[in-house]
Scaffold this active site. Structure first.
Site, short mmCIF file in Angstrom:
data_model
loop_
_atom_site.label_atom_id
_atom_site.label_comp_id
_atom_site.label_asym_id
_atom_site.label_seq_id
_atom_site.Cartn_x
_atom_site.Cartn_y
_atom_site.Cartn_z
N ASN A 67 2.29 3.33 29.93
CA ASN A 67 1.40 4.38 29.45
C ASN A 67 0.53 4.88 30.60
OD1 ASN A 67 -0.27 5.90 27.36
ND2 ASN A 67 -1.84 4.60 28.30
N GLU A 68 0.52 6.19 30.79
CA GLU A 68 -0.37 6.85 31.76
C GLU A 68 -0.38 6.13 33.12
OE1 GLU A 68 -3.45 9.16 28.78
OE2 GLU A 68 -4.15 7.33 29.75
#
Length: 442
Positions: free
Chosen positions: A177-178
């Site tokens: 994630n990110e």
């Protein structure tokens, strides 16, 4: 029934007691065990969601590696789940574990989009590519087997023991994630290692990278946008020139952050303008999910404004942005048509789609200015337009108008007939309005 009801545990004599689990549930949506609230799920169902990305972004990573979402600790009896600190400053009971997320998808006929921990946590901890990453890759492979394996597999049998013998269909897996926040530069290597291992065992899965990567091409790249309405107005052509030979795009988190705790009409206009751009480019933008979905509007219950659906212990409501989502989701064509918007109004936006099954033409118009906007609609090539054309409108007098727990229906869509629908006709879009013209070409 009352929001003021509470649970009391009392004893007859002084003493010491330890409680490892206290759980009090109202009836759940579709009576799913340990499921979700009926009213909130009904609102989500009205959006006709196609998929759910879970267990969420930061919640997947945790602040530190030992505070990540460890899916194996979130399955089985509730009383045996050890709980863990969340990055949103509360302690998670893990009552919503991996199986509950999957059953949520099943209840609402959504595809699960599974995000797996990829060796990076929010405060900068990371696992270097190579041997140190292998246990995390194996954990992801075990997780995919729990989701998709039949009962002859190790983790499919565990899922059956947990109460769900049938496997779930899985198409998409997101790696991390990110990861653009990871300053170590390790994501290229971490992603490649996960990609090779997962594709070797599950070649049909579509794998999603959370940042641009070199050396190996992901199926999909995840973009995130949290912006003001004006920023979205200025960037509606963001994907117009995207290379169609590159990875597909998922806009995995996005929202206009105006209004609190839930969005106002100005945010809904920003959202709708941005959605016209995504819809016009839906050959390359194949997935999009608004975030966050829900917020507890009681004092102290919110970690992040602005949100889509507000609730307290007793009731819930949809924000103006929620109704914009419902309008777009319930008026989907299967073909994007070329359209040209000839106007000097910099705050007028459009997208046009066609449903080849029902022969309906769907024209979406967003007027984010305060002044009404006349639009001459010329449907070149349309032989006829059935007089049963409908118009769905979400509008208000100011951009600050909104809905709330005490005034839940202040801004809601209104459906009317279009009296003058024809192959060529003039239509006026009110100020601060999102409109969908549904034209029957049969």
């Amino acid at each position: 029934a009352s929001a003021n009801n509470h649970l009391e545990l009392t004893v007859a004599h002084p003493g010491t007691a330890w409680f490892s689990l206290v759980s009090l549930f109202p009836p759940t949506y579709k009576n799913t065990p340990n499921g979700n609230r009926v009213d909130i799920m009904q609102k989500l169902a009205a959006m006709h969601p196609a998929f759910l990305r879970f267990p969420g972004g930061n919640y997947l990573e945790g602040d530190h590696i030992n505070e990540r979402f460890e899916w194996k600790k979130t399955i089985g009896p509730l009383v045996d789940r050890p709980t863990h600190p969340s990055p949103w400053n509360y302690h998670s009971s893990d009552g919503m574990g991996l199986l509950e997320f999957l059953q949520w998808c099943e209840d609402l006929h959504m595809q699960p989009l599974l995000a797996v921990y990829a060796g990076y946590s929010l405060r900068g901890d990371h696992v270097a590519p190579g041997p140190d990453l292998e246990p995390y890759i194996q954990d992801a492979l075990d997780e995919i087997e729990y989701v998709t394996g039949d009962t002859s597999t190790k983790w499919g049998a565990v899922r059956a023991k947990n109460g769900h013998p049938a496997p779930f269909h899985l198409t998409y897996v997101e790696i991390g994630n990110e990861d653009w926040f990871d300053k170590s530069g390790s994501y290229d290597g971490r992603y490649a290692q996960f990609h090779k291992a997962i594709k070797a065992k599950y070649p049909d899965l579509q794998l999603i990278a959370t940042a641009p990567v070199k050396g190996i091409t992901p199926d999909i790249v995840d973009d995130h946008f949290y912006r003001s309405a004006q920023q979205f107005f200025d960037d509606v052509h963001h994907y117009d020139a995207t290379d169609r030979n590159g990875p597909k795009i998922m806009v995995g988190e996005w929202a206009t952050r105006e209004g609190s705790p839930t969005t106002n009409l100005g945010a809904a206009l920003g959202d709708a303008a941005w959605m016209t751009g995504m819809e016009r480019n839906s050959d390359i933008v194949i997935l999009a999910s608004y975030a966050p979905l829900f917020v507890n509007v009681n004092p102290g219950g919110m970690q992040w404004p602005s949100d889509l659906i507000g609730y307290d212990a007793f009731s819930s409501y949809g924000s103006p942005s929620y109704y914009a989502q419902v309008m777009f989701a319930t008026h989907l064509g299967n073909q994007v048509l070329e359209s040209k918007l000839d106007t000097a109004n910099p705050r007028l936006f459009d997208s046009v789609t066609y449903d080849s099954k029902t022969h309906h033409l769907i024209v979406k118009l967003v007027n984010a200015s305060s002044q009404p906007q006349p639009v001459k609609i010329d449907l070149t090539g349309a032989k006829r337009v059935h007089p049963k054309a409908t118009l769905t409108t979400l509008s208000g007098k100011t951009t600050q108008e909104t809905n709330s727990i005490t005034d839940p229906k202040r801004i809601v869509p209104v459906v009317t007939a279009i009296a003058n629908a024809a192959a060529t006709f003039t239509h006026t879009v009110p100020g601060y309005a999102i409109q969908i013209l549904d034209l029957d070409l049969n």
